[in-house]
Design a protein around this motif. Sequence first.
Motif, PDB file in Angstrom:
ATOM      1  N   SER A   1       0.828  -1.203   0.000  1.00 32.14           N
ATOM      2  CA  SER A   1       0.000   0.000   0.000  1.00 32.14           C
ATOM      3  C   SER A   1       0.861   1.251   0.000  1.00 32.14           C
ATOM      4  O   SER A   1       0.548   2.243  -0.678  1.00 32.14           O
ATOM      5  CB  SER A   1      -0.921   0.000   1.233  1.00 32.14           C
ATOM      6  OG  SER A   1      -1.820  -1.100   1.188  1.00 32.14           O
ATOM      7  N   ALA A   2       1.969   1.220   0.748  1.00 32.85           N
ATOM      8  CA  ALA A   2       2.868   2.371   0.759  1.00 32.85           C
ATOM      9  C   ALA A   2       3.471   2.593  -0.626  1.00 32.85           C
ATOM     10  O   ALA A   2       3.627   3.732  -1.084  1.00 32.85           O
ATOM     11  CB  ALA A   2       3.970   2.161   1.800  1.00 32.85           C
ATOM     12  N   ALA A   3       3.833   1.480  -1.321  1.00 30.61           N
ATOM     13  CA  ALA A   3       4.377   1.603  -2.670  1.00 30.61           C
ATOM     14  C   ALA A   3       3.340   2.190  -3.621  1.00 30.61           C
ATOM     15  O   ALA A   3       3.666   3.026  -4.482  1.00 30.61           O
ATOM     16  CB  ALA A   3       4.850   0.241  -3.173  1.00 30.61           C
ATOM     17  N   GLN A   4       2.091   1.781  -3.460  1.00 23.69           N
ATOM     18  CA  GLN A   4       1.035   2.327  -4.321  1.00 23.69           C
ATOM     19  C   GLN A   4       0.795   3.804  -4.029  1.00 23.69           C
ATOM     20  O   GLN A   4       0.572   4.595  -4.946  1.00 23.69           O
ATOM     21  CB  GLN A   4      -0.265   1.537  -4.132  1.00 23.69           C
ATOM     22  CG  GLN A   4      -0.249   0.168  -4.769  1.00 23.69           C
ATOM     23  CD  GLN A   4      -0.038   0.260  -6.266  1.00 23.69           C
ATOM     24  OE1 GLN A   4      -0.732   0.997  -6.956  1.00 23.69           O
ATOM     25  NE2 GLN A   4       0.942  -0.471  -6.762  1.00 23.69           N
ATOM     26  N   LEU A   5       0.858   4.164  -2.738  1.00 26.58           N
ATOM     27  CA  LEU A   5       0.726   5.587  -2.422  1.00 26.58           C
ATOM     28  C   LEU A   5       1.838   6.400  -3.073  1.00 26.58           C
ATOM     29  O   LEU A   5       1.600   7.480  -3.634  1.00 26.58           O
ATOM     30  CB  LEU A   5       0.774   5.787  -0.904  1.00 26.58           C
ATOM     31  CG  LEU A   5      -0.516   5.476  -0.141  1.00 26.58           C
ATOM     32  CD1 LEU A   5      -0.269   5.547   1.361  1.00 26.58           C
ATOM     33  CD2 LEU A   5      -1.623   6.443  -0.532  1.00 26.58           C
ATOM     34  N   ALA A   6       3.072   5.885  -3.000  1.00 29.13           N
ATOM     35  CA  ALA A   6       4.176   6.595  -3.640  1.00 29.13           C
ATOM     36  C   ALA A   6       3.986   6.659  -5.141  1.00 29.13           C
ATOM     37  O   ALA A   6       4.314   7.664  -5.785  1.00 29.13           O
ATOM     38  CB  ALA A   6       5.498   5.894  -3.296  1.00 29.13           C
ATOM     39  N   SER A   7       3.426   5.589  -5.728  1.00 28.67           N
ATOM     40  CA  SER A   7       3.221   5.558  -7.177  1.00 28.67           C
ATOM     41  C   SER A   7       2.173   6.558  -7.624  1.00 28.67           C
ATOM     42  O   SER A   7       2.289   7.137  -8.701  1.00 28.67           O
ATOM     43  CB  SER A   7       2.807   4.140  -7.591  1.00 28.67           C
ATOM     44  OG  SER A   7       2.331   4.117  -8.912  1.00 28.67           O
ATOM     45  N   ARG A   8       1.181   6.783  -6.786  1.00 25.70           N
ATOM     46  CA  ARG A   8       0.041   7.598  -7.216  1.00 25.70           C
ATOM     47  C   ARG A   8       0.106   9.042  -6.712  1.00 25.70           C
ATOM     48  O   ARG A   8      -0.738   9.853  -7.093  1.00 25.70           O
ATOM     49  CB  ARG A   8      -1.261   6.959  -6.728  1.00 25.70           C
ATOM     50  CG  ARG A   8      -1.409   5.527  -7.208  1.00 25.70           C
ATOM     51  CD  ARG A   8      -2.642   4.853  -6.664  1.00 25.70           C
ATOM     52  NE  ARG A   8      -2.610   3.409  -6.945  1.00 25.70           N
ATOM     53  CZ  ARG A   8      -3.634   2.584  -6.745  1.00 25.70           C
ATOM     54  NH1 ARG A   8      -4.759   3.065  -6.281  1.00 25.70           N
ATOM     55  NH2 ARG A   8      -3.513   1.298  -7.020  1.00 25.70           N
ATOM     56  N   ALA A   9       1.060   9.347  -5.862  1.00 24.77           N
ATOM     57  CA  ALA A   9       1.091  10.676  -5.262  1.00 24.77           C
ATOM     58  C   ALA A   9       2.393  11.404  -5.531  1.00 24.77           C
ATOM     59  O   ALA A   9       2.743  12.322  -4.795  1.00 24.77           O
ATOM     60  CB  ALA A   9       0.861  10.573  -3.756  1.00 24.77           C
ATOM     61  N   ASP A  10       3.129  10.995  -6.578  1.00 26.71           N
ATOM     62  CA  ASP A  10       4.373  11.678  -6.930  1.00 26.71           C
ATOM     63  C   ASP A  10       4.028  13.050  -7.519  1.00 26.71           C
ATOM     64  O   ASP A  10       3.589  13.165  -8.667  1.00 26.71           O
ATOM     65  CB  ASP A  10       5.165  10.837  -7.931  1.00 26.71           C
ATOM     66  CG  ASP A  10       6.530  11.430  -8.226  1.00 26.71           C
ATOM     67  OD1 ASP A  10       6.800  12.550  -7.740  1.00 26.71           O
ATOM     68  OD2 ASP A  10       7.314  10.785  -8.938  1.00 26.71           O
ATOM     69  N   LEU A  11       4.217  14.098  -6.713  1.00 26.74           N
ATOM     70  CA  LEU A  11       3.809  15.436  -7.146  1.00 26.74           C
ATOM     71  C   LEU A  11       4.605  15.933  -8.343  1.00 26.74           C
ATOM     72  O   LEU A  11       4.161  16.826  -9.060  1.00 26.74           O
ATOM     73  CB  LEU A  11       3.961  16.421  -5.985  1.00 26.74           C
ATOM     74  CG  LEU A  11       3.057  16.165  -4.775  1.00 26.74           C
ATOM     75  CD1 LEU A  11       3.315  17.193  -3.696  1.00 26.74           C
ATOM     76  CD2 LEU A  11       1.587  16.162  -5.170  1.00 26.74           C
ATOM     77  N   THR A  12       5.791  15.360  -8.566  1.00 29.56           N
ATOM     78  CA  THR A  12       6.593  15.771  -9.723  1.00 29.56           C
ATOM     79  C   THR A  12       6.108  15.134 -11.012  1.00 29.56           C
ATOM     80  O   THR A  12       6.544  15.516 -12.093  1.00 29.56           O
ATOM     81  CB  THR A  12       8.071  15.400  -9.498  1.00 29.56           C
ATOM     82  OG1 THR A  12       8.192  13.968  -9.409  1.00 29.56           O
ATOM     83  CG2 THR A  12       8.594  16.036  -8.221  1.00 29.56           C
ATOM     84  N   ARG A  13       5.202  14.137 -10.926  1.00 33.60           N
ATOM     85  CA  ARG A  13       4.753  13.422 -12.120  1.00 33.60           C
ATOM     86  C   ARG A  13       3.230  13.394 -12.225  1.00 33.60           C
ATOM     87  O   ARG A  13       2.677  12.525 -12.902  1.00 33.60           O
ATOM     88  CB  ARG A  13       5.273  11.980 -12.113  1.00 33.60           C
ATOM     89  CG  ARG A  13       6.771  11.842 -12.199  1.00 33.60           C
ATOM     90  CD  ARG A  13       7.176  10.379 -12.377  1.00 33.60           C
ATOM     91  NE  ARG A  13       6.614   9.826 -13.586  1.00 33.60           N
ATOM     92  CZ  ARG A  13       5.836   8.745 -13.630  1.00 33.60           C
ATOM     93  NH1 ARG A  13       5.508   8.105 -12.524  1.00 33.60           N
ATOM     94  NH2 ARG A  13       5.352   8.304 -14.775  1.00 33.60           N
TER      95      ARG A  13
END
Length: 414
Positions: free
Chosen positions: A239-251
């Motif tokens: 879930s943490a990996a998915q959060l990082a995947s979906r919340a990258d403010l630079t992308r």
Amino acid sequence: MTRPPARPRPELLRELLLALLPLLATVTLLALATQPAYDALLHRGKGLKPYAYQGLVQDLLLYRADLLDPRLTPEQRAASYDRALSSAINREQYAFLDRIEASDDFRLLNVRRGLEQRTPEGLQRAVQEAIGLNNLVRDYSAAQSAAYEQAFTEMRGALIGSAVFSGLLSLVLILRSLLLWRAEQRRAQQREDRQREALNLASHEMRRPLQSLLLAADALRASPDEALRQRLLAQIEDSAAQLASRADLTRLNDLYLDVTLRVQPTDLTALVRRFSSSRIHVTAPAQLLWSVDANRVRQMLENLVENAVKYTQGAVELTLDAVEGAPRVQVRDHGPGMSDELRGRVFLPYERGPQSLTPGSGLGLPLVRRYARAHGGDVMLTHAPGGGLLITLTFGQAETHVRPLTPQGRLTPG
């Protein structure tokens, strides 16, 4: 090391030239407008003064009168003759004499010759020649005055025209500036809308892994079983990996708007079987490899399954197969279905079905279609045989602008 001076941008130079355009146009028009009057003054003098011609006629008439006056002495008559002859000899005092003589047959030389004959006939011819020259000068002066008047009238009209033209040109440039400003405002509004859309989509897509993470963390506190704790830790990590995947403010733009994929060969069967539960019945082959962005496919499946679960309390069927060599995912529910009119709108942002059992934002299906088309496929809604709704997700070859990713053994952020 000194930095070279920055070059002005072409847009700045263009705007500066446009700002100078009214000034350049006004100067050019004024120069053209005053040219006729300038030519008239340059080539025709600053005004013809016919006094010399009138004086010549008066000297000749006075000399003729002196010849007939018996009271005058010979010396007085000689002085009158010398005065008349001096007027006929001095050409420099007659303005535009060459032009005057070129316009007719009268000549100042004929006046001189007539006087030099010292006969009544010669004097008569001299007087006629002088009167003729005087009449020519009068006509030439009238024509010159008319030419001056016309030149200045044209100049006045040209000045008014140049002022009107400059005013209209300035108005056009002002309107252009306003239109450019409005266009920039619209572009700024569009950028703001796109940013808001990306943030809304990111918020929508972060909700599920965040809920999963919170539930797993809560269960982890109360779990005495080590094996269960390891599974919960793996779920938290995922879930943490998915959060990082979906919340990258630079992308955010690459993730949600102008989608840029990170493609790698992925086993779609493993992705689909993650959704198996008591309500979700999964049917899939042993293995189905396809080049996709695994994180984006997972988001599509989450949205489709969540959408099916919202609109029915019964079972949901999730099927993975291949049609003509390309993967196909079908999600079927046994709920009330959807009208044809609404099925045509659900792929628009913030459009939702009429009988949702849980709240939602209406952003899931539009995002699924965006991701599906980036993968060379599409998503469609149809009536399921026997009732309910059937959602079909197809895959093709991913778009050519996708960013390749080195294959790895697990889902990774981004």
